[in-house]
Design a protein around this motif. Sequence first.
Motif, PDB file in Angstrom:
ATOM      1  N   VAL A 264       0.847  -1.203   0.000  1.00  0.00           N
ATOM      2  CA  VAL A 264       0.000   0.000   0.000  1.00  0.00           C
ATOM      3  C   VAL A 264       0.880   1.249   0.000  1.00  0.00           C
ATOM      4  O   VAL A 264       0.640   2.200  -0.748  1.00  0.00           O
ATOM      5  CB  VAL A 264      -0.944   0.000   1.224  1.00  0.00           C
ATOM      6  CG1 VAL A 264      -1.656   1.340   1.345  1.00  0.00           C
ATOM      7  CG2 VAL A 264      -1.955  -1.132   1.111  1.00  0.00           C
ATOM      8  N   ALA A 265       1.920   1.232   0.814  1.00  0.00           N
ATOM      9  CA  ALA A 265       2.748   2.424   0.991  1.00  0.00           C
ATOM     10  C   ALA A 265       3.520   2.797  -0.274  1.00  0.00           C
ATOM     11  O   ALA A 265       3.733   3.983  -0.535  1.00  0.00           O
ATOM     12  CB  ALA A 265       3.721   2.213   2.148  1.00  0.00           C
ATOM     13  N   VAL A 266       3.944   1.816  -1.079  1.00  0.00           N
ATOM     14  CA  VAL A 266       4.765   2.144  -2.248  1.00  0.00           C
ATOM     15  C   VAL A 266       3.974   2.908  -3.310  1.00  0.00           C
ATOM     16  O   VAL A 266       4.563   3.441  -4.250  1.00  0.00           O
ATOM     17  CB  VAL A 266       5.381   0.875  -2.883  1.00  0.00           C
ATOM     18  CG1 VAL A 266       6.411   0.259  -1.966  1.00  0.00           C
ATOM     19  CG2 VAL A 266       4.315  -0.136  -3.280  1.00  0.00           C
ATOM     20  N   ARG A 267       2.678   2.996  -3.149  1.00  0.00           N
ATOM     21  CA  ARG A 267       1.881   3.779  -4.100  1.00  0.00           C
ATOM     22  C   ARG A 267       1.961   5.277  -3.798  1.00  0.00           C
ATOM     23  O   ARG A 267       1.560   6.094  -4.625  1.00  0.00           O
ATOM     24  CB  ARG A 267       0.414   3.340  -4.030  1.00  0.00           C
ATOM     25  CG  ARG A 267       0.191   1.859  -4.321  1.00  0.00           C
ATOM     26  CD  ARG A 267      -1.245   1.475  -4.031  1.00  0.00           C
ATOM     27  NE  ARG A 267      -1.431   0.025  -4.033  1.00  0.00           N
ATOM     28  CZ  ARG A 267      -2.511  -0.599  -3.558  1.00  0.00           C
ATOM     29  NH1 ARG A 267      -3.510   0.130  -3.047  1.00  0.00           N
ATOM     30  NH2 ARG A 267      -2.608  -1.907  -3.587  1.00  0.00           N
ATOM     31  N   SER A 268       2.475   5.624  -2.628  1.00  0.00           N
ATOM     32  CA  SER A 268       2.522   7.028  -2.221  1.00  0.00           C
ATOM     33  C   SER A 268       3.855   7.315  -1.547  1.00  0.00           C
ATOM     34  O   SER A 268       4.165   6.721  -0.510  1.00  0.00           O
ATOM     35  CB  SER A 268       1.372   7.341  -1.249  1.00  0.00           C
ATOM     36  OG  SER A 268       1.604   8.559  -0.573  1.00  0.00           O
ATOM     37  N   LEU A 271       3.496   8.540   2.106  1.00  0.00           N
ATOM     38  CA  LEU A 271       3.105   7.451   2.993  1.00  0.00           C
ATOM     39  C   LEU A 271       4.287   6.523   3.250  1.00  0.00           C
ATOM     40  O   LEU A 271       4.519   6.065   4.378  1.00  0.00           O
ATOM     41  CB  LEU A 271       1.938   6.670   2.386  1.00  0.00           C
ATOM     42  CG  LEU A 271       1.380   5.507   3.220  1.00  0.00           C
ATOM     43  CD1 LEU A 271       0.911   6.001   4.579  1.00  0.00           C
ATOM     44  CD2 LEU A 271       0.243   4.825   2.464  1.00  0.00           C
ATOM     45  N   LEU A 272       5.070   6.256   2.207  1.00  0.00           N
ATOM     46  CA  LEU A 272       6.240   5.401   2.341  1.00  0.00           C
ATOM     47  C   LEU A 272       7.263   6.037   3.274  1.00  0.00           C
ATOM     48  O   LEU A 272       7.885   5.355   4.104  1.00  0.00           O
ATOM     49  CB  LEU A 272       6.854   5.152   0.960  1.00  0.00           C
ATOM     50  CG  LEU A 272       7.881   4.031   0.827  1.00  0.00           C
ATOM     51  CD1 LEU A 272       7.291   2.708   1.297  1.00  0.00           C
ATOM     52  CD2 LEU A 272       8.346   3.917  -0.619  1.00  0.00           C
ATOM     53  N   THR A 273       7.425   7.340   3.158  1.00  0.00           N
ATOM     54  CA  THR A 273       8.349   8.052   4.039  1.00  0.00           C
ATOM     55  C   THR A 273       7.926   7.913   5.489  1.00  0.00           C
ATOM     56  O   THR A 273       8.752   7.629   6.375  1.00  0.00           O
ATOM     57  CB  THR A 273       8.415   9.542   3.650  1.00  0.00           C
ATOM     58  OG1 THR A 273       8.836   9.651   2.281  1.00  0.00           O
ATOM     59  CG2 THR A 273       9.398  10.293   4.533  1.00  0.00           C
ATOM     60  N   ARG A 274       6.634   8.105   5.756  1.00  0.00           N
ATOM     61  CA  ARG A 274       6.139   7.982   7.134  1.00  0.00           C
ATOM     62  C   ARG A 274       6.308   6.565   7.661  1.00  0.00           C
ATOM     63  O   ARG A 274       6.603   6.370   8.846  1.00  0.00           O
ATOM     64  CB  ARG A 274       4.670   8.407   7.198  1.00  0.00           C
ATOM     65  CG  ARG A 274       4.450   9.907   6.984  1.00  0.00           C
ATOM     66  CD  ARG A 274       3.078  10.340   7.469  1.00  0.00           C
ATOM     67  NE  ARG A 274       2.011   9.719   6.692  1.00  0.00           N
ATOM     68  CZ  ARG A 274       1.511  10.231   5.565  1.00  0.00           C
ATOM     69  NH1 ARG A 274       2.004  11.360   5.072  1.00  0.00           N
ATOM     70  NH2 ARG A 274       0.525   9.618   4.928  1.00  0.00           N
ATOM     71  N   ALA A 278       8.616   5.433  11.011  1.00  0.00           N
ATOM     72  CA  ALA A 278       8.027   4.709  12.140  1.00  0.00           C
ATOM     73  C   ALA A 278       8.671   3.345  12.359  1.00  0.00           C
ATOM     74  O   ALA A 278       8.411   2.693  13.375  1.00  0.00           O
ATOM     75  CB  ALA A 278       6.523   4.530  11.910  1.00  0.00           C
ATOM     76  N   ALA A 279       9.521   2.927  11.432  1.00  0.00           N
ATOM     77  CA  ALA A 279      10.070   1.566  11.478  1.00  0.00           C
ATOM     78  C   ALA A 279      11.357   1.449  12.283  1.00  0.00           C
ATOM     79  O   ALA A 279      11.934   0.370  12.360  1.00  0.00           O
ATOM     80  CB  ALA A 279      10.301   1.053  10.059  1.00  0.00           C
ATOM     81  N   GLY A 280      11.820   2.545  12.882  1.00  0.00           N
ATOM     82  CA  GLY A 280      13.029   2.485  13.693  1.00  0.00           C
ATOM     83  C   GLY A 280      14.162   3.294  13.098  1.00  0.00           C
ATOM     84  O   GLY A 280      14.090   3.774  11.954  1.00  0.00           O
ATOM     85  N   PRO A 281      15.261   3.450  13.847  1.00  0.00           N
ATOM     86  CA  PRO A 281      16.347   4.340  13.419  1.00  0.00           C
ATOM     87  C   PRO A 281      17.049   3.909  12.136  1.00  0.00           C
ATOM     88  O   PRO A 281      17.463   4.749  11.340  1.00  0.00           O
ATOM     89  CB  PRO A 281      17.310   4.317  14.610  1.00  0.00           C
ATOM     90  CG  PRO A 281      16.940   3.104  15.406  1.00  0.00           C
ATOM     91  CD  PRO A 281      15.492   2.894  15.183  1.00  0.00           C
ATOM     92  N   GLU A 282      17.207   2.595  11.916  1.00  0.00           N
ATOM     93  CA  GLU A 282      17.887   2.144  10.707  1.00  0.00           C
ATOM     94  C   GLU A 282      17.087   2.505   9.469  1.00  0.00           C
ATOM     95  O   GLU A 282      17.628   3.002   8.475  1.00  0.00           O
ATOM     96  CB  GLU A 282      18.129   0.635  10.759  1.00  0.00           C
ATOM     97  CG  GLU A 282      18.992   0.124   9.612  1.00  0.00           C
ATOM     98  CD  GLU A 282      19.335  -1.346   9.749  1.00  0.00           C
ATOM     99  OE1 GLU A 282      20.229  -1.811   9.032  1.00  0.00           O
ATOM    100  OE2 GLU A 282      18.718  -2.031  10.600  1.00  0.00           O
ATOM    101  N   ALA A 283      15.785   2.263   9.515  1.00  0.00           N
ATOM    102  CA  ALA A 283      14.929   2.603   8.381  1.00  0.00           C
ATOM    103  C   ALA A 283      14.809   4.111   8.222  1.00  0.00           C
ATOM    104  O   ALA A 283      14.832   4.644   7.106  1.00  0.00           O
ATOM    105  CB  ALA A 283      13.548   1.975   8.561  1.00  0.00           C
TER     106      ALA A 283
END
Length: 443
Positions: A264-268, A271-274, A278-283
Amino acid sequence: MTDQQDQLEAFRDLLRIPTVSSREAGRWDDDAFAAFHDALRRHFPLLHERLERIPIGTHAVLFHWRGASADRPVVLMAHIDVVPVEGDWRHPPFGAVVEDGVVWGRGTLDCKASLTAICQAVEDLLAGGHTPAQDVWLSFGCDEEIAGVTAALAVDELRKRDVRPWFVLDEGGAIAHEVLPGVQVPMAAIGVTEKGVASIELSVEGRGGHASTPAPMGPTARLARAITRLDRSPMRATMPDAAVEFLRRAAPHATGPVGVALRVAVRSRPLLTRLLLAAGPEAAAMVRTTFAVTTLSGSPALNVVASNATAGVNIRILVGDTMAGAIAHVRRVIRDDKVRVTVVHDGEPSPESPLDDAFELIEAVTAEHFPRAVTTPYVMMAATDARRFTEICERVYRFTPFEMTKKQREAIHSYDEHITVGAYLAGITWYRSLVERLPAGPR
């Protein structure tokens, strides 16, 4: 011994030589680097007999292998030096111990495996009478781990010879397992850019004095406030094209809730940035310039108020940001003219390399040898010598053709660095195929 045993022993011999680079001249072991070059001559005699050898700086070297054409020269890179040994190792770090099909030692991944595999591939091709379709240059630096000068000197030498590479391939990336939650297939991650690396110093001066009568907002307190303000005010997040493409290619292979969210996120892009933030410091580091406070100094004694307090800050600059923008951000969020900001080292991010025929060649060779892997571009977080070559080449890629688990990647610059024998031998075959498949003809 079999050919593969000979190849493994050559690798182990080079691993045993402690080619540790240092910013302190007195701790530099010139004899170790000289021994390394002697070992290269001993293990790869055809390479030294038939290729032009050009010394660079102290212990770096360029090799020139003349091909059928010089229209689209290629540069293959690695570095001789390794970082110092730290931590509690399972085996001696320069022992090159082989146990249960695994080679243990400093440099197994970063990056004597790449250097030795390149040399072995060239040696094998020379023994078979192969002439590459294009000129091939080998560039082996000796001070990559200390952000030294020999890569820039190699670029100067190529520029003097009017060499404009079609593409450059350095270390970085891997056939990486366990890259993203829910993604079970390995990702053949090819760095098409890297973040800039810079360092600044924050410093505050004051009267100092006896610790029994501290004045309010002394140097240490003022510095602490500046650090806290910087830590709480990150730069804006953006998504580089390479990061978007990395996740777009990974999404079809992700399972479970992560897979659903990713598709879903790769369409925007927003949204992908957010999602990454939220996925942690490495991401999160994939989508913003980061500031890490790494060194602190103040008073020389517990009962003395510091007259000068300093903090070192390491900055990793995202593609699309600039050093000037990062410094402006630091000054803006600290909001204190009494905190002096001094640039220690300036390093801009590298431009993104295109996903054109050069990338497609690397992708095709990888698909041939690692059919389960998904080849994808990505943004490299660490710094490599390759960034120097962007001055003379628009196609600079960073890829190490070895399978690596997450645990192996965590061992780079740490303890218990290791590579499997099978992965090393497969890497030799990969480099050999890359040279064999260089296309003939002009640009």
